[in-house]
Design a protein around this motif. Structure first.
Motif, PDB file in Angstrom:
ATOM      1  N   ASN A  95      33.551  35.146  34.428  1.00 42.87           N
ATOM      2  CA  ASN A  95      32.926  36.041  34.525  1.00 42.87           C
ATOM      3  C   ASN A  95      31.736  36.316  35.109  1.00 42.87           C
ATOM      4  OD1 ASN A  95      34.772  38.140  33.478  1.00 42.87           O
ATOM      5  ND2 ASN A  95      34.157  37.749  31.366  1.00 42.87           N
ATOM      6  N   GLN A 153      32.776  34.783  39.518  1.00 38.11           N
ATOM      7  CA  GLN A 153      33.720  35.615  39.957  1.00 38.11           C
ATOM      8  C   GLN A 153      32.496  37.018  39.949  1.00 38.11           C
ATOM      9  OE1 GLN A 153      37.997  37.124  39.233  1.00 38.11           O
ATOM     10  NE2 GLN A 153      36.656  38.674  38.059  1.00 38.11           N
ATOM     11  N   ASP A 154      31.631  37.067  39.216  1.00 41.83           N
ATOM     12  CA  ASP A 154      31.054  38.535  39.285  1.00 41.83           C
ATOM     13  C   ASP A 154      29.900  38.063  39.857  1.00 41.83           C
ATOM     14  OD1 ASP A 154      32.828  40.111  38.829  1.00 41.83           O
ATOM     15  OD2 ASP A 154      32.496  40.212  35.953  1.00 41.83           O
ATOM     16  N   ASN A 195      29.902  35.091  42.884  1.00 40.23           N
ATOM     17  CA  ASN A 195      30.683  35.189  44.059  1.00 40.23           C
ATOM     18  C   ASN A 195      31.738  34.532  44.405  1.00 40.23           C
ATOM     19  OD1 ASN A 195      29.901  38.092  44.185  1.00 40.23           O
ATOM     20  ND2 ASN A 195      27.536  37.490  44.502  1.00 40.23           N
ATOM     21  N   GLY A 208      36.169  32.874  44.524  1.00 43.63           N
ATOM     22  CA  GLY A 208      37.027  33.471  44.340  1.00 43.63           C
ATOM     23  C   GLY A 208      37.991  32.798  44.926  1.00 43.63           C
ATOM     24  N   VAL A 250      40.200  31.682  37.550  1.00 40.42           N
ATOM     25  CA  VAL A 250      39.192  32.789  38.758  1.00 40.42           C
ATOM     26  C   VAL A 250      40.080  32.658  40.057  1.00 40.42           C
ATOM     27  CG1 VAL A 250      37.752  32.871  40.235  1.00 40.42           C
ATOM     28  CG2 VAL A 250      37.314  32.836  37.966  1.00 40.42           C
ATOM     29  N   PRO A 282      40.793  38.361  36.015  1.00 38.81           N
ATOM     30  CA  PRO A 282      40.981  38.000  38.227  1.00 38.81           C
ATOM     31  C   PRO A 282      41.196  39.625  38.882  1.00 38.81           C
ATOM     32  CG  PRO A 282      42.466  37.113  37.104  1.00 38.81           C
ATOM     33  CD  PRO A 282      41.625  37.181  35.927  1.00 38.81           C
ATOM     34  N   TYR A 283      39.611  39.236  39.576  1.00 41.34           N
ATOM     35  CA  TYR A 283      39.271  40.769  40.928  1.00 41.34           C
ATOM     36  C   TYR A 283      41.772  40.290  40.906  1.00 41.34           C
ATOM     37  CZ  TYR A 283      34.967  41.012  40.420  1.00 41.34           C
ATOM     38  OH  TYR A 283      33.952  41.232  39.768  1.00 41.34           O
ATOM     39  N   SER A 284      42.549  39.640  41.666  1.00 46.92           N
ATOM     40  CA  SER A 284      43.451  39.544  42.220  1.00 46.92           C
ATOM     41  C   SER A 284      44.612  38.086  41.316  1.00 46.92           C
ATOM     42  CB  SER A 284      43.614  39.004  43.233  1.00 46.92           C
ATOM     43  OG  SER A 284      43.315  37.736  43.547  1.00 46.92           O
TER      44      SER A 284
END
Length: 267
Positions: A65, A68-69, A72, A74, A99, A167-169
């Motif tokens: 986290n 990723q957050d 930033n 990826g 991630v 994960p966002y993706s």
């Protein structure tokens, strides 16, 4: 060697993070997610840390986290990890793979999108133009007495992160995951390739779900990553990481091996 594994552990796992998820699901009949996954010794300080798969996964989730957050980071990013073989290094590796960030143990900071460094690598880490994270590597995960200029203090930042990670993706198993050295040759491995090599290592070492692997090897090449993290994880086994242990006598090693129920020693 312990050959209790009769079928591949977590056969459907295609990334190192999925191996950890399988460990948590207790995919083998005799696997227990509350038992130690990593036991860590630092013989310069007398530190001993024991982490179950559940506790380790909590650290991984918080760190992922943070990556990723807050940082930033990826799937297109590369993280240089200037860290020894340490339980927090194992956390960072699994966080990167969760991630989709490519982990580069011992990598050149100037070529990386972000750098994560222990105290000994801070000067070199200044060459990274991206985010910089410093780990004090103190007992109990303690902070730096004074935060290094230009760095986030990992121990100060990670406690406030979420205990669950998504994960966002989805992470693509065929995407780059690890840059390492095998037999002196630098190689780039996808998540799938890393898992396949880890399984090969587990089979070669005869690891099963009851195995305890003791390693003093560096994480800066594949042999250390295999011994100290990935092969045990691929087998549903556990690991004992020992740092600054050169001064131990044969008698002290024998006591440790007996106390930790070590089945395979790699150094």
């Amino acid at each position: 060697m312990d050959c209790t594994m009769t079928a591949p552990f977590a056969a459907d796992a295609r990334t190192p993070a999925e191996l950890l998820h399988a460990y948590l699901r207790a995919g083998a009949p005799d696997a227990d997610p509350s038992r130690p996954l990593i036991t860590f010794y630092d013989d310069s300080t007398g530190e001993r840390v024991e982490l179950s798969a559940k506790t380790f996964d909590n650290w991984v989730a918080k760190t992922a986290n943070l990556l990723q957050d807050e940082l930033n980071a990826g799937p297109d990013d590369r993280a240089a990890l200037l860290l020894p073989a340490h339980w927090q290094t194992a956390v960072w590796l699994l966080a990167c793979w969760s991630v989709g960030v490519t982990a580069v143990p011992g990598g050149e900071p100037a070529d990386a999108d972000l750098v994560v460094s222990g105290p000994e690598g801070l000067a070199a880490a200044q060459e990274c133009s991206g985010e910089r994270v410093a780990l004090a590597l103190r007992p109990l995960g303690g902070r730096f007495p004074q935060r290094p200029d230009g760095f986030l203090d990992y121990a100060a930042e990670v406690p406030g992160q979420g205990d669950r990670f998504a994960p966002y993706s989805p992470v693509d198993p065929s995407s780059p995951a690890l840059e390492t050295v095998i037999d002196g040759l630098p190689l780039k491995l996808s998540g799938e390739q890393s898992v396949a090599l880890a399984r090969e290592g587990a089979a070669r070492l005869g690891l099963g779900t009851q195995s305890r692997v003791l390693s003093t090897l560096s994480f800066d090449d594949w042999s250390g990553l295999e011994a100290g993290l990935l092969a045990p994880l691929a087998a549903g086994a556990s690991v004992v990481l020992c740092r600054n242990s050169d001064g131990l006598t044969d008698e002290q090693w024998e006591k440790r091996i007996d106390a930790e129920r070590v089945t395979v020693r790699l150094s």
